[in-house]
Scaffold this active site. Structure first.
Site, PDB file in Angstrom:
ATOM      1  N   ASP A  92      39.230  41.208  40.678  1.00  9.21           N
ATOM      2  CA  ASP A  92      40.327  40.241  40.641  1.00  9.21           C
ATOM      3  C   ASP A  92      41.320  40.564  39.519  1.00  9.21           C
ATOM      4  OD1 ASP A  92      37.980  39.484  39.100  1.00  9.21           O
ATOM      5  OD2 ASP A  92      38.915  37.546  38.695  1.00  9.21           O
TER       6      ASP A  92
ATOM      7  N   GLU B 118      41.773  31.074  35.625  1.00  9.15           N
ATOM      8  CA  GLU B 118      41.335  31.240  37.012  1.00  9.15           C
ATOM      9  C   GLU B 118      42.424  30.727  37.952  1.00  9.15           C
ATOM     10  OE1 GLU B 118      38.782  32.518  38.550  1.00  9.15           O
ATOM     11  OE2 GLU B 118      37.181  32.728  37.069  1.00  9.15           O
TER      12      GLU B 118
ATOM     13  N   HIS C 172      41.151  40.653  35.383  1.00 14.19           N
ATOM     14  CA  HIS C 172      39.718  40.779  35.108  1.00 14.19           C
ATOM     15  C   HIS C 172      39.229  42.192  35.419  1.00 14.19           C
ATOM     16  CE1 HIS C 172      35.540  38.624  35.544  1.00 14.19           C
ATOM     17  NE2 HIS C 172      35.586  39.447  34.520  1.00 14.19           N
TER      18      HIS C 172
END
Length: 232
Positions: free
Chosen positions: A204, A152, A194
């Site tokens: 994303d 992330e 993603h």
């Protein structure tokens, strides 16, 4: 995390009873069907979870030198023994759609249903929340969860300023280390967003993520001496 805060994908942790019963059923069923190889493959992924065999783990240990350890909720991952039980051949890039602290909080929430292995902050700090040997629920696709490491990045897909030099450089070093550890090629077939995971509705890392720059940095980091990351 992308557009949504949850990404459940049907992953479930097997209990001890399920292990014994399921393992026996797999052996008997596949013997009848003549597919013993499949049974061996499935049991090979589970043997280490038997009482007395499960591998010891060091509390707070990290896979990336200098990363800060903050544990995700056990509900947001599945214990495993990768790459022995599941081959790791992908790195998946995410964007939090929020701040660093909010990402940590939701990954620690057992009701959230998702967590990534790492979070990279805007200032380049790396936090590990799930061990690479475990399956993190980050991709929204069970097969991709089992075969990937999820990273992330703090920020927003619609805000180009989210992706700072410090973030790109720290993330590239992290991805380079992961690729080196598992023999993952540094290319767009194996380092993906993603948005590219089948069956998901996330966007994303978005149009402002500079893939060409990122891959250059990862390749450079693969050939550079390893440097410890700053502690948070």
């Amino acid at each position: 995390m992308g557009d949504r805060r949850t990404a459940k994908d049907g992953d479930r942790r097997l209990g001890r009873r399920a292990l014994f019963v399921g393992g026996t059923a797999a052996v008997l069923g596949t013997a009848v069907l003549g597919t013993a190889a499949l049974a061996r493959e499935e049991l090979g992924r589970l043997w280490w979870r038997l009482p007395g065999i499960e591998k010891p783990r060091v509390a707070g240990a990290v896979d990336f030198p200098g990363a800060r350890w903050v544990a995700a909720s056990p509900a947001n991952l599945r214990r495993a023994d990768r790459p022995d039980d599941y081959r790791i051949d992908r790195v998946i890039i995410h964007v939090t759609q929020g701040g660093y602290r909010s990402a940590v909080n939701v990954f620690q929430d057992p009701g959230h249903g998702a967590a990534a292995h790492y979070i990279v902050s805007a200032d380049g700090h790396v936090t590990q929340m799930v061990r690479e040997l475990d399956v993190a629920f980050h991709a929204g696709n069970r097969e991709y969860n089992e075969r990937s490491v999820g990273i992330e990045h703090e920020g927003f897909v619609e805000d180009a300023s989210s992706f700072t030099d410090a973030m790109y450089e720290a993330s590239a070093r992290l991805t380079a280390a992961i690729c080196g550890r598992y023999g993952i090629p540094v290319d767009r077939g194996h380092i993906i967003g993603h948005v590219e995971v089948p069956g998901t509705d996330h966007t994303d890392p978005g149009p402002h993520w500079d893939w060409a720059r990122y891959l250059r940095l990862v390749r450079a980091a693969r050939t550079a001496p390893v440097k410890p990351q700053r502690s948070a």
